[in-house]
Design an enzyme around this catalytic site. Structure first.
Site, mmCIF file in Angstrom:
data_model
loop_
_atom_site.group_PDB
_atom_site.id
_atom_site.type_symbol
_atom_site.label_atom_id
_atom_site.label_comp_id
_atom_site.label_asym_id
_atom_site.label_seq_id
_atom_site.Cartn_x
_atom_site.Cartn_y
_atom_site.Cartn_z
ATOM 1 N N ASN A 133 0.788 -1.184 -0.084
ATOM 2 C CA ASN A 133 0.001 0.015 -0.086
ATOM 3 C C ASN A 133 0.969 1.178 0.047
ATOM 4 O O ASN A 133 1.411 1.605 1.028
ATOM 5 C CB ASN A 133 -1.165 -0.050 1.274
ATOM 6 C CG ASN A 133 -1.734 1.114 1.305
ATOM 7 O OD1 ASN A 133 -1.606 2.162 0.685
ATOM 8 N ND2 ASN A 133 -2.489 1.136 2.511
ATOM 9 N N HIS A 152 -17.044 3.604 8.237
ATOM 10 C CA HIS A 152 -15.774 3.101 8.462
ATOM 11 C C HIS A 152 -15.293 4.601 9.183
ATOM 12 O O HIS A 152 -15.104 5.873 8.122
ATOM 13 C CB HIS A 152 -15.020 3.006 7.319
ATOM 14 C CG HIS A 152 -13.581 2.828 7.272
ATOM 15 N ND1 HIS A 152 -12.684 1.951 7.440
ATOM 16 C CD2 HIS A 152 -12.705 3.952 7.384
ATOM 17 C CE1 HIS A 152 -11.526 2.114 7.358
ATOM 18 N NE2 HIS A 152 -11.275 3.431 7.496
ATOM 19 N N LEU A 153 -14.894 4.754 10.307
ATOM 20 C CA LEU A 153 -14.518 5.947 11.003
ATOM 21 C C LEU A 153 -13.183 5.884 11.466
ATOM 22 O O LEU A 153 -12.840 5.318 12.421
ATOM 23 C CB LEU A 153 -15.439 6.447 12.402
ATOM 24 C CG LEU A 153 -17.009 6.005 12.025
ATOM 25 C CD1 LEU A 153 -17.944 5.919 13.357
ATOM 26 C CD2 LEU A 153 -17.695 6.979 10.982
ATOM 27 N N GLY A 154 -12.263 6.474 10.623
ATOM 28 C CA GLY A 154 -11.022 6.626 10.947
ATOM 29 C C GLY A 154 -10.341 7.984 11.023
ATOM 30 O O GLY A 154 -11.140 8.682 11.484
ATOM 31 N N ASN A 155 -9.168 8.289 10.240
ATOM 32 C CA ASN A 155 -8.832 9.384 10.251
ATOM 33 C C ASN A 155 -9.567 10.065 9.070
ATOM 34 O O ASN A 155 -10.344 11.074 8.789
ATOM 35 C CB ASN A 155 -7.334 9.592 9.853
ATOM 36 C CG ASN A 155 -6.676 10.961 10.197
ATOM 37 O OD1 ASN A 155 -7.459 11.829 10.544
ATOM 38 N ND2 ASN A 155 -5.518 10.916 9.560
ATOM 39 N N ARG A 183 -9.054 11.250 20.334
ATOM 40 C CA ARG A 183 -8.491 11.085 21.553
ATOM 41 C C ARG A 183 -8.386 12.434 22.391
ATOM 42 O O ARG A 183 -8.616 12.529 23.368
ATOM 43 C CB ARG A 183 -7.338 10.197 21.783
ATOM 44 C CG ARG A 183 -7.550 8.810 21.624
ATOM 45 C CD ARG A 183 -6.383 7.902 21.333
ATOM 46 N NE ARG A 183 -5.807 8.205 19.950
ATOM 47 C CZ ARG A 183 -4.977 7.454 19.232
ATOM 48 N NH1 ARG A 183 -4.581 6.315 19.877
ATOM 49 N NH2 ARG A 183 -4.773 7.725 18.115
ATOM 50 N N ARG A 195 -2.888 -2.201 -3.193
ATOM 51 C CA ARG A 195 -4.003 -1.239 -3.163
ATOM 52 C C ARG A 195 -3.873 -0.129 -3.853
ATOM 53 O O ARG A 195 -2.851 0.437 -4.302
ATOM 54 C CB ARG A 195 -3.923 -0.942 -1.543
ATOM 55 C CG ARG A 195 -4.909 0.264 -1.164
ATOM 56 C CD ARG A 195 -4.891 0.868 -0.029
ATOM 57 N NE ARG A 195 -6.309 1.881 -0.008
ATOM 58 C CZ ARG A 195 -6.143 2.945 0.673
ATOM 59 N NH1 ARG A 195 -5.203 3.181 1.485
ATOM 60 N NH2 ARG A 195 -7.220 3.826 0.587
ATOM 61 N N GLU A 214 -8.141 -4.453 5.643
ATOM 62 C CA GLU A 214 -7.973 -4.214 4.226
ATOM 63 C C GLU A 214 -6.887 -5.098 3.557
ATOM 64 O O GLU A 214 -7.145 -5.602 2.513
ATOM 65 C CB GLU A 214 -7.714 -2.774 3.809
ATOM 66 C CG GLU A 214 -9.250 -1.951 4.480
ATOM 67 C CD GLU A 214 -8.615 -0.508 4.530
ATOM 68 O OE1 GLU A 214 -8.401 0.071 5.639
ATOM 69 O OE2 GLU A 214 -8.959 0.369 3.571
ATOM 70 N N GLY A 234 -10.482 3.436 13.175
ATOM 71 C CA GLY A 234 -9.722 3.664 14.404
ATOM 72 C C GLY A 234 -10.673 4.388 15.421
ATOM 73 O O GLY A 234 -10.868 4.024 16.661
ATOM 74 N N LYS A 237 3.578 0.755 2.905
ATOM 75 C CA LYS A 237 3.184 -0.085 3.894
ATOM 76 C C LYS A 237 3.182 -1.433 3.225
ATOM 77 O O LYS A 237 2.677 -1.716 1.939
ATOM 78 C CB LYS A 237 1.881 0.114 4.471
ATOM 79 C CG LYS A 237 1.749 1.623 5.266
ATOM 80 C CD LYS A 237 0.380 1.350 6.095
ATOM 81 C CE LYS A 237 -0.164 2.751 6.262
ATOM 82 N NZ LYS A 237 -1.194 3.138 6.435
ATOM 83 N N ASN A 287 -12.581 1.762 18.498
ATOM 84 C CA ASN A 287 -11.803 2.101 19.949
ATOM 85 C C ASN A 287 -12.669 3.038 20.902
ATOM 86 O O ASN A 287 -12.361 3.130 21.928
ATOM 87 C CB ASN A 287 -10.559 2.723 19.685
ATOM 88 C CG ASN A 287 -9.334 1.858 19.029
ATOM 89 O OD1 ASN A 287 -9.370 0.687 19.711
ATOM 90 N ND2 ASN A 287 -8.790 2.074 17.827
ATOM 91 N N HIS A 292 -12.640 3.811 0.146
ATOM 92 C CA HIS A 292 -12.564 2.901 1.420
ATOM 93 C C HIS A 292 -13.269 1.617 1.211
ATOM 94 O O HIS A 292 -13.902 0.837 1.833
ATOM 95 C CB HIS A 292 -13.367 3.571 2.660
ATOM 96 C CG HIS A 292 -12.715 4.392 3.411
ATOM 97 N ND1 HIS A 292 -12.900 5.429 4.057
ATOM 98 C CD2 HIS A 292 -11.302 4.491 3.614
ATOM 99 C CE1 HIS A 292 -12.388 6.122 4.704
ATOM 100 N NE2 HIS A 292 -11.327 5.767 4.236
ATOM 101 N N ARG A 338 -10.790 16.813 7.041
ATOM 102 C CA ARG A 338 -11.627 16.862 5.821
ATOM 103 C C ARG A 338 -13.016 17.316 6.310
ATOM 104 O O ARG A 338 -13.631 16.906 7.295
ATOM 105 C CB ARG A 338 -11.970 15.961 5.030
ATOM 106 C CG ARG A 338 -10.435 15.572 4.093
ATOM 107 C CD ARG A 338 -10.838 14.470 3.369
ATOM 108 N NE ARG A 338 -9.723 13.728 2.997
ATOM 109 C CZ ARG A 338 -9.389 12.348 2.986
ATOM 110 N NH1 ARG A 338 -10.497 11.654 3.415
ATOM 111 N NH2 ARG A 338 -8.274 11.709 2.872
#
Ligand code: ADP
Length: 406
Positions: free
Chosen positions: A7, A211-214, A288, A91, A391, A334, A14, A338, A180, A244
């Site tokens: 990716n 899908h709740l991440g960055n 956080r 990806r 993913e 994320g 990654k 969490n 996503h 965003r």
């Protein structure tokens, strides 16, 4: 059979090596800050051996070489030689309207990925660099492209076309594509298995995946197919995200340019990098940090968190309408995996849709069983699930599937 998943971002690569007999990750890592003095690799094996080093990596080619060296290293490696990598899954962010499924990469596919770079200028070019670097180093292995947009290619026209003059779509490809897709597909498949185990046949599956991440997006998935999603022509549309803005009256852009005299690059930077949780709170793009700021009385952090959850709730309502009913909501990423408070707020007041959170199950430290944690009350009609997204595994599975279909 081991599949290497790659990716590539603009300055990072990654990787994860997965044993597809057991679907176990053998090792993973990241090469970052490519092309800078601070370039480094971080590598970790399944049995906890870690390796971190500053390495000169001017481009994705050297990064891929480093990744492969780490995987085959005598001390930190998990395989004896390159021969033990059977295939590579890549990806790719944008596949336009050409790719509704994953494909074996050849020259033509590379050209198409290059062409769709016009639609995803930040993502497709580095994806392609990674593909070229990997194909150069492992020329005899099959390489497969897995597109973020592919899952949403099943959206009906009324969901993907904007209310612009028709030529904007027909001649310029301006439409909603969604992103996503690999994560939405993975968690909706897992949720689909869960619903089957609970006696709901696939034709009745009406799942909303969040899908709740960055980056954040939601999808409406009916009988296994995406029929709508919140991201659009670019990943800017829809939910509030880390930096965003999400949904916006397009006339604001004109106002910013005409009345406030902002240049297009400034507007672009503001909407993509300086808005969302960060811009609203002035604190951080990380939920956080907002939680702790809000608990110390920071009102802007509070507004940002409220707005975040409100948009998720609003879209769950919208998708219940689009799906003509709803029997499962999935939270992932994320934040979804969490943050039990955001999970609560994202479904608050939706009891009329059969969604009832159980505070005894929705706790900070979730009990997952095989990657799934139900957090709804036992008798609520709509299943409420937290599912860990994966993913990389989805990309590796697709890679195996594409190869076996050859
Ligand atoms: P990406 O979208 O970059 O893949 P992730 O899905 O890993 O990122 O999500 C990263 C975000 O998840 C962080 O920016 C943060 O807002 C949120 N997050 C991670 N851990 C927690 C936590 N324990 N509590 C609240 N939010 C968290």
């Amino acid at each position: 059979m081991n599949v290497l998943v790659v990716n590539c971002g603009s300055s990072s690569l990654k990787y994860e090596l997965i044993d597809m007999e057991t679907e176990q990750s053998l090792a993973s890592g990241i090469c970052e800050r490519l092309g800078t003095d601070g370039a480094k690799i971080e590598h970790e094996t399944h049995d906890g051996r870690t390796y971190e080093a500053a390495v000169e990596m001017p481009s994705h080619t050297e990064a891929f070489q480093e990744a492969v060296s780490a995987l085959t290293d005598a001390e930190y490696g998990v395989i004896g030689s390159l021969e033990e990598i059977s295939a590579v899954g890549h990806r790719v962010v944008h596949g336009g309207e050409d790719f509704a499924h994953s494909v074996l990469i050849d020259e033509e596919v590379e050209e198409a990925i290059d062409r769709f770079g016009e639609l995803a200028p930040l993502h497709n070019p580095p994806n392609l660099l990674g593909i070229r670097a990997a194909r150069k180093l492992l020329p005899d292995d099959p390489h497969v492209a897995v597109f973020d947009t592919a899952f949403h290619q099943t959206m009906p026209r009324h969901a993907f076309i904007y209310g612009l003059p028709w030529e904007m779509y027909a001649e310029h490809g301006i439409r909603r594509y969604g992103f996503h897709g690999t994560s939405h597909r993975y968690v909706s498949l897992r949720a689909g298995q869960y619903l089957l185990e609970h006696g709901i046949p696939i034709e009745e599956h009406r799942i909303v995946t969040c899908h709740l991440g960055n980056g954040c997006s939601m999808a409406a998935v009916k009988a296994g197919k995406s029929i709508d999603t919140t991201m659009g022509f670019t990943p800017l549309e829809g939910l509030l995200m880390g930096t965003r803005c999400g949904d916006l009256d397009p006339a604001i852009v004109i106002y910013l340019a005409q009345t406030l005299g902002m240049r297009l690059e400034e507007i672009d930077r503001m909407l993509n990098k300086e808005s969302g949780l960060l811009g609203l709170s002035g604190v951080s793009n990380d939920m956080r940090d907002l939680q702790s700021a809000a608990s110390e009385g920071n009102d802007r952090a509070r507004v940002a968190m409220d707005l975040f959850a409100y948009r998720v709730r609003k879209y769950i309502g919208a998708y219940a309408a689009a799906l003509e009913g709803i029997n499962c909501v999935v939270l992932t990423g994320g934040i979804g995996e969490n943050d039990h408070l955001q999970r609560r707020w994202c479904v608050q007041g939706l009891e009329h849709l059969g969604i009832v959170e159980d505070p005894a199950k929705n706790v900070a430290d979730l009990e997952y069983e095989d990657g799934i944690a139900p957090i709804g009350t036992d008798d609520s009609p709509t299943h409420l699930l937290v599912i860990k997204t994966d993913e990389e595994l989805m990309i590796a599975r697709d890679t195996v599937e594409v190869l076996s279909a050859q």
